[in-house]
Design a protein around this motif. Structure first.
Motif, mmCIF file in Angstrom:
data_model
loop_
_atom_site.group_PDB
_atom_site.id
_atom_site.type_symbol
_atom_site.label_atom_id
_atom_site.label_comp_id
_atom_site.label_asym_id
_atom_site.label_seq_id
_atom_site.Cartn_x
_atom_site.Cartn_y
_atom_site.Cartn_z
ATOM 1 N N ASP A 392 0.904 -1.350 -0.240
ATOM 2 C CA ASP A 392 0.493 -0.175 -0.108
ATOM 3 C C ASP A 392 1.011 1.232 0.149
ATOM 4 O O ASP A 392 0.859 2.382 -0.369
ATOM 5 N N ARG A 393 1.624 1.201 0.249
ATOM 6 C CA ARG A 393 2.830 2.320 0.046
ATOM 7 C C ARG A 393 3.146 2.897 -1.435
ATOM 8 O O ARG A 393 3.638 3.741 -1.434
ATOM 9 N N LEU A 394 2.660 1.741 -2.487
ATOM 10 C CA LEU A 394 3.617 1.834 -3.583
ATOM 11 C C LEU A 394 1.881 2.642 -4.473
ATOM 12 O O LEU A 394 0.753 2.449 -4.115
ATOM 13 N N PRO A 395 2.145 3.294 -4.991
ATOM 14 C CA PRO A 395 1.343 3.995 -5.619
ATOM 15 C C PRO A 395 0.595 3.533 -7.114
ATOM 16 O O PRO A 395 -1.108 4.152 -6.962
ATOM 17 N N LEU A 396 0.950 2.804 -7.667
ATOM 18 C CA LEU A 396 -0.027 1.944 -8.524
ATOM 19 C C LEU A 396 -0.102 -0.092 -7.367
ATOM 20 O O LEU A 396 0.947 -0.440 -6.896
ATOM 21 N N PRO A 397 -0.588 -0.348 -7.942
ATOM 22 C CA PRO A 397 -0.880 -2.251 -8.011
ATOM 23 C C PRO A 397 -0.027 -2.891 -8.085
ATOM 24 O O PRO A 397 0.455 -2.504 -9.802
ATOM 25 N N LEU A 398 0.842 -4.012 -7.713
ATOM 26 C CA LEU A 398 1.540 -4.585 -8.347
ATOM 27 C C LEU A 398 1.495 -5.917 -9.825
ATOM 28 O O LEU A 398 0.167 -6.105 -9.347
ATOM 29 N N THR A 399 1.654 -5.940 -10.413
ATOM 30 C CA THR A 399 1.302 -6.311 -11.790
ATOM 31 C C THR A 399 2.246 -7.719 -12.140
ATOM 32 O O THR A 399 3.050 -6.964 -11.957
ATOM 33 N N PRO A 400 1.753 -8.377 -13.965
ATOM 34 C CA PRO A 400 2.759 -9.149 -13.531
ATOM 35 C C PRO A 400 3.185 -8.755 -15.222
ATOM 36 O O PRO A 400 3.098 -7.598 -15.365
ATOM 37 N N VAL A 401 4.668 -9.150 -15.585
ATOM 38 C CA VAL A 401 5.746 -8.772 -16.526
ATOM 39 C C VAL A 401 4.471 -9.244 -17.907
ATOM 40 O O VAL A 401 4.771 -10.441 -17.929
ATOM 41 N N ALA A 402 3.889 -8.232 -18.417
ATOM 42 C CA ALA A 402 3.035 -8.594 -19.546
ATOM 43 C C ALA A 402 3.299 -7.393 -21.121
ATOM 44 O O ALA A 402 3.163 -7.029 -21.304
ATOM 45 N N PRO A 403 4.749 -9.138 -21.828
ATOM 46 C CA PRO A 403 4.600 -7.645 -23.245
ATOM 47 C C PRO A 403 3.250 -7.858 -24.213
ATOM 48 O O PRO A 403 2.741 -8.043 -24.036
ATOM 49 N N LEU A 404 3.731 -6.350 -24.325
ATOM 50 C CA LEU A 404 2.865 -6.393 -25.741
ATOM 51 C C LEU A 404 2.403 -7.751 -26.259
ATOM 52 O O LEU A 404 3.490 -8.298 -27.474
ATOM 53 N N PRO A 405 0.977 -7.766 -26.895
ATOM 54 C CA PRO A 405 1.179 -9.049 -28.000
ATOM 55 C C PRO A 405 1.681 -7.372 -29.417
ATOM 56 O O PRO A 405 1.491 -7.217 -29.564
ATOM 57 N N LEU A 406 1.998 -8.864 -30.222
ATOM 58 C CA LEU A 406 3.032 -8.283 -31.691
ATOM 59 C C LEU A 406 3.526 -7.141 -31.698
ATOM 60 O O LEU A 406 3.442 -6.092 -32.021
ATOM 61 N N HIS A 407 4.217 -6.735 -30.344
ATOM 62 C CA HIS A 407 5.335 -5.568 -30.092
ATOM 63 C C HIS A 407 6.331 -4.931 -31.076
ATOM 64 O O HIS A 407 6.117 -3.675 -31.449
ATOM 65 N N ALA A 408 6.878 -6.389 -32.156
ATOM 66 C CA ALA A 408 7.225 -5.760 -33.188
ATOM 67 C C ALA A 408 6.677 -4.570 -33.953
ATOM 68 O O ALA A 408 6.779 -3.392 -34.330
ATOM 69 N N PHE A 409 5.102 -4.938 -34.174
ATOM 70 C CA PHE A 409 4.477 -4.136 -35.171
ATOM 71 C C PHE A 409 3.627 -3.428 -34.258
ATOM 72 O O PHE A 409 3.578 -1.938 -35.151
ATOM 73 N N HIS A 410 3.726 -3.105 -32.873
ATOM 74 C CA HIS A 410 3.341 -1.700 -31.936
ATOM 75 C C HIS A 410 4.668 -0.556 -32.649
ATOM 76 O O HIS A 410 4.176 0.324 -32.736
ATOM 77 N N ARG A 411 5.571 -0.998 -32.870
ATOM 78 C CA ARG A 411 7.131 0.038 -32.593
ATOM 79 C C ARG A 411 6.282 0.503 -34.771
ATOM 80 O O ARG A 411 6.778 1.642 -34.790
ATOM 81 N N LEU A 412 6.656 -0.447 -35.606
ATOM 82 C CA LEU A 412 6.385 0.043 -36.510
ATOM 83 C C LEU A 412 5.002 0.632 -36.436
ATOM 84 O O LEU A 412 5.672 1.434 -38.002
#
Length: 429
Positions: A392-412
């Protein structure tokens, strides 16, 4: 990662005082906490831990402030990409209001730290102006000003004439002024944080890229490129736009966009008085925003997006130089003497992310282009969490590391938008 095109040092590298001595890690040992990354978050975390009697060791691949922390526009803007009501809608009443209070306090953190530690950092706190370039933008800024005013922030809505007077350009339909904002020399500030952390008892080692993280039982082993290792029970990873493959999938959770900037030669007194005459900083309502300010040497800085790749020639900054002439016609043809860039980490939801993928490993990533205040404040709260273990000292909840689907296409996709942005000079006609 390749270094930026070496046309000249950044304006900040040219005007900052020398940094403290941070020699490479040469001997193996133990640390209470190992912090990977010597930017605003890592240095603030180290400072606040050391002030509480904990011995942190910061490992930085290059030098303090080398990455986005020392290469940004130096604008200290409170808040997040979401307005307070949006945060409540997204996170619920209690968590959303707490997050809004956190976001609203981030500029205070910076100026309080500069004052408390008597840092040698050129700074000014005259406010931030967000100019609206469309009718929809006018509605947006009016709503934003009203919501923050409801939380006690010193805000006011600006009509077209007042916006033009305060910015020095007729290009905006109106805007709003947030009196909490301001400006710092960002590399001087990063070096000031480092000096304060060292004085409080932290250790900082530059030229010490981390190449391995391994956990056995409750102990982490952190290995550097030169072979020296540290054992620790806690690791804080905060590399933002310069995140590599140290933790699987982490780099694919963000788009590490390149933020490009140019600075004019020092303006004459007459020209200086015609632009931002009351000392505010400014960024606008564009999705790929423009941001500009005067620095303590009297130069006009203009920033915006550039290509994802590292720059190859001065042509990669040409769109920003043209934009200066379009926003400020009386500066058309002025000479520029500094060009530089640095990476910012943008998440899909435009919020900072906190992860704890394994016991004893905390990851902070996602500065969204507001890293000066955001990451300085995040470091203080990360230190609270490391000491207390209370999420609760953190401003946001802890979340899993979740890579963006099709990360390379996001970048393109983003690369294509940025290419249009550059060709159209930010959409300014």
């Amino acid at each position: 990662m390749a270094e930026p095109f070496p046309l000249a040092p950044s304006l900040w590298a040219t005007t900052a005082p020398p940094g403290p001595e941070t020699p490479p890690l040469s001997e193996s040992g133990h640390a209470d906490v190992v912090i990977v990354g010597g930017g605003f978050c890592g240095l603030s975390t180290a400072l606040h831990l050391a002030e509480r009697g904990i011995r942190p060791v910061v490992l930085e691949a290059r030098e303090v402030g080398f990455g986005g922390s020392g290469r940004n526009g130096g604008q200290v803007i409170p808040g997040l990409k979401y307005d307070p009501a949006d945060l409540v809608a997204k996170f619920g009443h209690e968590r959303g209001e707490r997050l809004a209070r956190f976001a609203g306090s981030t500029a205070d953190t910076v100026f309080d730290l500069i004052a408390r530690h008597a840092m040698d950092v050129p700074h000014q706190r005259a406010g931030w102006i967000q100019g609206a370039h469309t009718a929809a933008g006018l509605v947006e800024v009016a709503r934003r000003a009203e919501q923050w005013a409801g939380l006690g922030a010193p805000t006011r809505v600006l009509d077209k004439s007042e916006t033009a007077r305060l910015l020095g350009t007729e290009r905006y339909l109106g805007g709003w002024l947030d009196g909490r904002g301001g400006a710092v020399q960002p590399l001087s500030y990063a070096r000031g944080l480092a000096r304060a952390a060292l004085k409080a008892g932290a250790a900082i080692h530059g030229g010490s890229p981390v190449t391995g993280l391994a956990r056995s039982g409750s102990t982490w082993t952190v290995t550097t490129a030169q072979g020296a290792r540290l054992s620790t029970e806690r690791v804080v990873l905060c590399t933002n736009g310069y995140t590599g493959g140290l933790w699987p999938g982490l780099a694919q959770t963000v788009i590490a966009a390149n933020s490009f900037q140019v600075a004019t030669k020092p303006l004459s007194d007459n020209l200086r008085r015609s632009i931002l005459p009351e000392g505010q900083v400014s960024s606008d309502t564009r999705k790929l925003l423009l941001y500009f300010r005067l620095d303590h040497t009297g130069r006009l800085l203009m920033g915006g997006r550039g290509p994802f790749r590292e720059p190859r020639s001065a042509r990669d900054w040409a769109h920003l130089e043209r934009i200066v002439g379009k926003l400020f016609p009386h500066l058309d043809g002025i000479a520029f003497d500094h060009r530089w860039c640095g990476r910012v980490a943008i998440t899909q939801d435009y919020l900072p992310h906190l992860h704890e993928p394994a016991p004893g490993l905390l990851i902070d990533i996602g500065c969204q282009g507001r890293g000066v205040g955001l990451q300085s404040t995040m470091g203080r709260l990360i230190a609270d969490y490391v000491v207390t273990g209370d999420p609760d000292r953190l401003p946001l909840p802890l979340t899993p590391v979740a890579p963006l689907p099709l990360h390379a296409f996001h970048r393109l996709y983003v690369s294509a938008i940025i290419a249009w942005y550059r060709l159209s000079d930010g959409g300014i006609r």
